[in-house]
Enzyme design. Structure first.
Site, mmCIF file in Angstrom:
data_model
loop_
_atom_site.group_PDB
_atom_site.id
_atom_site.type_symbol
_atom_site.label_atom_id
_atom_site.label_comp_id
_atom_site.label_asym_id
_atom_site.label_seq_id
_atom_site.Cartn_x
_atom_site.Cartn_y
_atom_site.Cartn_z
ATOM 1 N N HIS A 54 0.877 -1.216 -0.074
ATOM 2 C CA HIS A 54 -0.026 -0.066 -0.087
ATOM 3 C C HIS A 54 0.731 1.370 -0.063
ATOM 4 O O HIS A 54 0.436 2.165 -0.665
ATOM 5 C CB HIS A 54 -0.771 0.011 0.983
ATOM 6 C CG HIS A 54 -1.976 1.086 1.161
ATOM 7 N ND1 HIS A 54 -2.857 0.890 0.373
ATOM 8 C CD2 HIS A 54 -2.116 2.109 1.966
ATOM 9 C CE1 HIS A 54 -3.666 2.086 0.820
ATOM 10 N NE2 HIS A 54 -3.025 2.950 1.499
ATOM 11 N N HIS A 100 -10.687 2.952 -1.042
ATOM 12 C CA HIS A 100 -10.979 2.606 0.245
ATOM 13 C C HIS A 100 -11.873 1.327 0.252
ATOM 14 O O HIS A 100 -12.871 1.242 1.050
ATOM 15 C CB HIS A 100 -11.777 3.670 1.299
ATOM 16 C CG HIS A 100 -11.018 4.216 2.406
ATOM 17 N ND1 HIS A 100 -11.641 4.533 3.557
ATOM 18 C CD2 HIS A 100 -9.578 4.118 2.802
ATOM 19 C CE1 HIS A 100 -10.655 4.336 4.481
ATOM 20 N NE2 HIS A 100 -9.235 4.162 3.856
ATOM 21 N N ASN A 101 -11.179 0.318 -0.426
ATOM 22 C CA ASN A 101 -12.027 -0.801 -0.652
ATOM 23 C C ASN A 101 -12.308 -1.646 0.547
ATOM 24 O O ASN A 101 -13.390 -2.067 0.870
ATOM 25 C CB ASN A 101 -11.455 -1.647 -1.703
ATOM 26 C CG ASN A 101 -11.420 -0.617 -2.968
ATOM 27 O OD1 ASN A 101 -11.954 0.213 -3.211
ATOM 28 N ND2 ASN A 101 -10.453 -1.160 -3.935
ATOM 29 N N SER A 541 -4.755 -0.336 -5.830
ATOM 30 C CA SER A 541 -5.324 -1.240 -4.831
ATOM 31 C C SER A 541 -4.975 -2.567 -5.026
ATOM 32 O O SER A 541 -5.719 -2.968 -6.116
ATOM 33 C CB SER A 541 -6.523 -0.656 -4.613
ATOM 34 O OG SER A 541 -7.129 -1.578 -3.666
HETATM 35 N N1 LIG Z 1 -1.562 4.434 -10.305
HETATM 36 C C1 LIG Z 1 -0.732 5.597 -10.345
HETATM 37 N N2 LIG Z 1 -0.678 6.491 -11.160
HETATM 38 C C2 LIG Z 1 0.080 7.594 -11.007
HETATM 39 N N3 LIG Z 1 0.622 7.822 -9.748
HETATM 40 C C3 LIG Z 1 0.563 7.236 -8.627
HETATM 41 C C4 LIG Z 1 -0.333 6.068 -8.902
HETATM 42 N N4 LIG Z 1 -0.535 5.326 -7.774
HETATM 43 C C5 LIG Z 1 0.114 6.007 -6.845
HETATM 44 N N5 LIG Z 1 0.647 7.278 -7.472
HETATM 45 C C6 LIG Z 1 1.259 8.351 -6.866
HETATM 46 O O1 LIG Z 1 2.080 7.864 -5.903
HETATM 47 C C7 LIG Z 1 2.216 8.674 -4.923
HETATM 48 C C8 LIG Z 1 2.045 7.873 -3.651
HETATM 49 O O2 LIG Z 1 0.714 7.724 -3.535
HETATM 50 P P1 LIG Z 1 -0.399 7.139 -2.209
HETATM 51 O O3 LIG Z 1 0.696 6.302 -1.508
HETATM 52 O O4 LIG Z 1 -1.605 6.715 -2.650
HETATM 53 O O5 LIG Z 1 -0.513 8.403 -1.375
HETATM 54 P P2 LIG Z 1 -1.007 8.442 -0.120
HETATM 55 O O6 LIG Z 1 0.070 8.232 0.753
HETATM 56 O O7 LIG Z 1 -1.867 9.571 0.160
HETATM 57 O O8 LIG Z 1 -1.901 7.128 -0.067
HETATM 58 C C9 LIG Z 1 1.200 9.794 -5.085
HETATM 59 O O9 LIG Z 1 1.583 11.013 -5.479
HETATM 60 C C10 LIG Z 1 0.469 9.230 -6.322
HETATM 61 O O10 LIG Z 1 0.017 10.209 -6.989
#
Ligand SMILES: Nc1ncnc2c1ncn2[C@@H]1O[C@H](COP(=O)(O)OP(=O)(O)O)[C@@H](O)[C@H]1O
Ligand SMILES: [Mg+2]
Lengths: 757, 81, 237, 81
Positions: A54, A100-101, A541
């Site tokens: 995650h 948020h599945n 996810s």
């Molecule tokens: N499928 C994706 N496509 C583009 N960018 C992604 C993708 N998945 C994650 N990111 C980027 O990676 C970074 C980390 O995402 P994430 O871990 O979801 O943030 P958070 O910590 O808020 O949950 C974010 O900047 C997000 O935009």
């Protein structure tokens, strides 16, 4: 340094403990290398969450590199709390989508509510005022009582959180399939507006700057939420404690206003919300991005429960909390604003220059880890991928074995009443979609449109994804989702300017799932590149799987388009009797993976329609030209349910009155069901005032888009005549508006309100 | 018979409503107020006469519908009428 | 005119009201933080919609104890014009400035939708720009708009023409089908006996611009402005 | 001490939530269910020791904030701790 030797030893972890933390032997070896010693339990917990799927994107990261992330308008690409694109006049639109599945299955109301809370924080931590929410939902079929229960809980959770925050939920999509009955999907999109030069980032810059904690007190909720979303971790000692977080939208509303005041007074160096992995991820990510370290004292962290261990405090996922770094000398002003809004706040540490995340409790150091190792140097896997053995079976469909449609009127009514196609009013009337007084196009058209106060501009937004297409052909499915999203935007009169994604898949350790993921990412990437729409943020996810059964591969796209002039805002519904109806684009024999096959023939098979990128692009140019010249009354893209459903929706969706239509179609060697219910992409139904018909025809031809005149808007029934060879009618149907409207408007409410006995 | 059912949030679960009410009571000058927790109170009329079977019914109703056992717990009282 | 809009923690239609008053109608809108204690210099007060204190406990229940409320009660007592919209209406009920209380909507869900309301009394400072029986279309957005009061109070509201708006259908018929939330006697808005305080559930500020496809809310704001101007003419300071 | 406060809608006021729950219970097969009324259950910790003054405080809190006496009535219990 002497301090290092003082890290509180809790004894090296046993291999059982390591395994319980979801870390492989290999990963543990890497931890030893980063630390140069054995981690204590707290440190192990920190690595475990930060290196979880995650938080670390260990299975996806190398593939996500394929996305085009650059473009003239890109102000902030992936890597921050949210992405941002320039919309002119010194403003940027900040947006992102998150899933948020899993929590929404365990506790639908709170799971969905906290999902909304999380995405909102991602937006306002960038300094942007959130102005719109959308959501993409997937549920099992509604004949299962459990699916109804989940849907009702999710919808009221979204509604209660978003409404209270005063951020309108302006759109979204919902589809139903039994594959989601034990893995519902809740993906939430949020967009905010910020002055471009005021964009804030999650940076812990400036040695000696104070680190502040603001918001809710820390409790024991959701410890290991991140690992839960990454595996089926369950720690026996934690079993009694429900792993559910409860949201407090009122507190978040106060946080929002306070954060925007910090921004207005320019008090901050950086800010990040405490989402997954809470205090740990926010502090080490902020340090890592800035190339600094952070020193935190847990004794200063506001707590809701007594006797919390450092492990619990660091890994808690209590909602509505933020970590921020104040400008030197501005801490007092930050605290004063918090007092004004009644928000708990405390200085909990400071920025250092040694690159370490150092956690103290009073004068004891309980953990000390290089921040960069946690945030950036997690494991990366190129996991094995191979198409599933059943792929060929899925794609094989001998359409000639299926009888052609005999009674199209019946089929249309059935499709209109199928919950995936039926009106979602039952859902969106529970969302405040007007607060903020910006919503020009409310839910119910192809895209939501929100005006930007202080300018003449507006933004169109949509979320789209067709998981059946992705199941049958993940590459095409990915591309088709991009195309559909962009088509929805141009139908509203908007130029697509950026996209975010939420990639929902099964277990990445399975080669077939990994193959689906890689193909879908490639499909999305290629389409975005072809249409020149940069990906600026997103979320992955994995592990959406129960008892070995994975969901269909479900990438969802959230796309944003810019409308420069209010007069270009276009809606999908017919406006006036006498207007001409035209189809732009071409209908082919595209029955594979259609809603028609599923609803009528109970088949989810075949190949999804081919996406001709050049045709699709030509269609966009054509639509925008027609709209900007003021030649179009309405525009609605053809998607699930095909041409007939599209026409019915044009008739039924005008909020002030229903319209009929008289339409003549030529069969053109197509199967009748393909003509009426096939889902060829790159098609739009437009209505045109009669005085503009000639001009429209000429322009469309000039721009190389095939078009067909279908008939006229009326005040009567929806009358459709299909002509075959020598213009002889092969099928004729006449549907009363009240009958269609009854099916389409009330189907969802009827199914939801059917009580189980 | 009649049942009185009390549904409260499990220990450790955040109770934002309780917190807001606590603060508001304190602001109103009720200085002696400590923690406030808010729950539901449900009265159900039952046309059953047997206490044991009544209790079974009440329990089943709580588990199935009235309480969300992921985050809530319940207690009940049964009154003969 | 100088119109004060009170901002409570959790208010979320405050800025929308401010936008309409200042940007659409060219008035001066001033935000008043709930912890202030005076409404001096204000010609009228708006209690805006939203979720003050999260609407925890009961809608409007905690907000009614805000420090500003004494000044508002006093202002209203002096005949000052007070408009409570949605959550603001709920506060006026909790304060007891208007009689009655709100119950959960009949179907228990939050409803955001445009609805028709019929203007039942045009002799108020909030409706003097309307025709008798005029039908307005305005959005509602609430979970607790199911107005209740005891039968005695209801008949006195009816007798004194204190019911200002009733939910109706497109043709103006006040029917139970046209009632979105179960509100007693289809009540959408009531005034106090003196006539200077109005509470209503629909959101006039959401219907004040052509771009948003609704301008019916303007009638209410224009009425207020006219009434204030007339009042100023009568009593030059 | 601790107070348990029960707030219910006054008799004669239609309780839409109670009705909805009654219907769902019946639909779930709980045939013996009659009327259902739903209210609030509030637990308040009080750092007072004198029972009489504690009671006065609780009453005042209910009248002032916790119950809306236009539509609701309340009962309470005081527990020494
Ligand atoms: N499928 C994706 N496509 C583009 N960018 C992604 C993708 N998945 C994650 N990111 C980027 O990676 C970074 C980390 O995402 P994430 O871990 O979801 O943030 P958070 O910590 O808020 O949950 C974010 O900047 C997000 O935009
Ligand atoms: Mg984030």
């Amino acid at each position: 340094m002497t301090q290092e030797s003082k890290v509180l030893p809790q004894g090296p972890p046993t291999s059982k403990v390591i395994e319980q933390h979801g870390l492989s032997e290999d990963e543990y070896q890497q931890i030893l290398k980063h630390l140069g010693r054995e981690p204590n339990l707290t440190e192990l917990g920190i690595f475990s969450v930060m290196w979880s799927e995650h938080c670390s994107y260990k299975s996806s990261r190398i593939h996500l590199k394929r996305f085009p992330t650059e473009g003239e308008r890109v102000v902030q690409g992936p890597g921050e709390n949210a992405g941002a694109v320039d919309i002119g006049e010194g403003l940027a639109a900040v947006f992102k989508m998150e899933s948020h599945n899993h929590p929404s299955y365990i506790e639908p109301f709170q799971g969905a509510a906290t999902g909304v809370g999380g995405i909102l924080r991602d937006i306002f931590t960038m300094g942007a005022r959130p102005i719109a929410l959308l959501n993409s939902l997937r549920f099992g079929e509604l004949d299962l009582p459990k699916s109804r229960h989940i849907l009702k809980g999710v919808v009221s959770g979204i509604s209660s959180y978003g409404n209270c925050m005063g951020v309108p939920t302006v759109g979204g999509e919902i589809t139903f399939n039994d594959i989601y009955s034990k893995n519902p999907l809740v993906n939430v999109f949020c967009l905010g507006i910020v002055k471009k030069d005021r964009l804030l980032r999650g940076l812990a810059k400036g040695t000696g700057n104070q680190v502040l904690y603001i918001g809710a007190k820390t409790g024991r909720d959701g410890i290991h939420g991140a690992t839960m979303a990454s595996d089926s971790f369950d720690d026996a000692s934690d079993k009694k404690r429900p792993n559910v977080q409860v949201g407090d939208p009122f507190l978040e509303k106060l946080l929002l206003e306070a954060c925007l005041e910090f921004l207005e007074q320019d008090l901050l160096v950086g800010i990040q919300d405490m989402g997954a992995a809470g205090l740990t991820s926010s502090s080490c990510e902020m340090a890592s991005r800035a190339g600094t370290g952070v020193d935190l004292d847990l004794a200063k962290v506001p707590r809701r429960e007594s006797h919390m261990t450092p492990y619990e405090i660091l890994l808690s996922e209590s909602q509505e909390r933020m970590l921020l770094v104040a400008q030197p000398g501005k801490e007092e002003s930050v605290l004063a604003i918090c007092r004004k809004w009644g928000i708990d706040a405390a200085v909990v540490g400071q920025v250092t220059d040694d690159g370490f995340l150092r956690i103290r409790e009073g004068n004891q150091i309980v953990a000390e880890i290089p921040a960069h190792a946690l945030a950036e140097e997690g494991p990366r896997y190129e996991r094995p991928a191979a198409p599933p053995s059943y792929q060929e079976f899925l794609q094989s469909l001998n359409i000639d074995m299926l009888p052609d449609v005999k009674n199209p009127a019946d089929v249309l009514l059935k499709l209109l009443a199928s919950p995936t196609i039926a009106s979602k009013r039952w859902v969106f009337r529970q969302y405040d979609h007007m607060v903020g007084t910006n919503t020009v196009v409310c839910p119910g058209s192809d895209s939501a449109v929100v005006r930007i106060k202080g300018t003449t501009k507006a933004l169109a937004m949509t979320t789209d994804g067709n998981s059946r297409y992705c199941l049958l052909n993940p590459y095409l499915g990915g591309g088709l989702a991009v195309a559909e999203a962009a088509r929805n935007l141009v139908c509203a009169g908007a130029q697509p300017i950026g996209v975010t994604d939420c990639l929902n898949f099964g277990n990445p350790e399975r080669p077939d799932i990994m193959w689906q993921f890689i193909m879908a990412v490639e499909g999305i990437a290629d389409a975005c590149r072809a249409f020149q729409i940069p990906v600026v943020s997103g979320n992955v996810s994995f592990y959406n799987e129960t008892n070995g059964l994975s969901i269909y591969p479900t990438p969802i796209l959230g796309m944003v388009g810019l409308i420069e002039r209010p007069e270009d805002i276009t809606t999908q519904w017919f406006k006036q009797a006498g207007d001409h109806i035209c189809l732009l684009g071409e209908t082919k024999e595209d029955l594979g993976g259609t809603e028609y096959l599923k609803v009528i023939h109970s088949r989810e098979q075949g190949n999804p329609p081919w996406l001709d990128v050049d045709r699709e692009k030509a269609l966009y140019t054509c639509m925008l030209t027609l709209i900007q010249k003021g030649l179009i009354q309405s525009a609605h893209d053809c998607s699930e349910g095909g041409l007939l459903v599209t026409l019915a929706e044009c008739c039924l969706t005008n909020p002030s009155e229903l319209f009929g239509a008289t339409v003549i179609l030529n069969q053109d060697r197509l199967r009748l069901d393909a003509l009426l219910f096939g889902e060829s992409p790159s098609r739009v139904v437009v209505s045109v005032k009669s005085e503009h018909v000639k001009q429209v025809k000429e322009l469309v031809q000039e721009l190389g888009v095939p078009s067909t005149e279908l008939g006229q808007v009326t005040q009567g029934n929806m009358d459709i005549t299909v002509r075959g060879a020598h213009d002889l009618p092969v099928s004729q149907l006449s549907l009363s508006l009240s009958e269609m409207s009854d099916q389409w408007h009330h189907a969802l409410a009827r199914q939801l309100e059917a009580e189980a006995s | 018979m009649k049942a009185k059912i009390y549904i409260t949030l499990k220990n450790g679960i955040l109770d934002p409503q309780g917190r807001a009410i606590q603060q508001s009571l304190q602001a109103l000058g009720f200085d002696s107020v400590g923690e406030v927790r808010i729950g539901k109170f449900i009265e159900v009329d039952l046309c059953e006469t047997d206490a044991t079977s009544g209790e079974t019914t009440i329990k089943a109703m709580c588990e199935k519908l009235l309480a969300n056992t992921v985050i809530e717990e319940y207690e009940y009282e049964i009154l003969e009428t | 005119m100088n119109i004060g809009i009170v901002v409570f923690p959790g208010s979320n239609c405050d800025r929308d009201c401010g936008y309409v008053l200042s940007k659409v109608l060219g008035q001066t809108a001033q935000f008043i933080w709930h912890q202030e204690r005076s409404v001096k210099g204000m010609d009228a007060i708006i209690l805006p919609g939203g979720f003050s204190y999260g609407d925890y406990l009961r809608t409007g229940a905690i907000a009614r104890f805000s420090p500003i409320m004494d000044a508002i009660v006093e202002f209203a007592g002096r005949g000052g014009m007070v408009l409570g919209i949605c959550n603001g209406f709920q506060m006026l009920l909790e304060l007891g400035i208007l009689p009655g209380a709100m119950l959960r909507n009949r179907d228990l869900s939050f409803i955001c939708e445009e609805h028709y309301i019929r203007v039942e009394n045009v002799n108020t400072p909030f409706t003097n720009h309307c025709e008798p029986g005029q039908i307005l279309k305005l959005p509602i957005a609430h979970a607790e708009g199911n107005y209740y009061t005891n039968p005695v109070t209801l008949s006195s509201l009816q007798a004194n023409a204190q019911i200002v708006f009733r939910y109706c259908d497109r043709e103006g018929n006040v029917t139970s089908q046209a009632n979105p939330n179960g509100s007693l006697d289809n009540i959408a808005g009531i005034r106090n006996a003196a006539g200077n305080v109005l509470g209503l559930m629909p959101h006039p500020e959401r219907g004040a611009e052509r771009l948003l496809n609704n301008e019916d809310g303007i009638y209410i704001f224009r009425s207020m402005i006219s009434a204030l101007e007339a009042h100023k003419l009568l009593q030059p300071v």
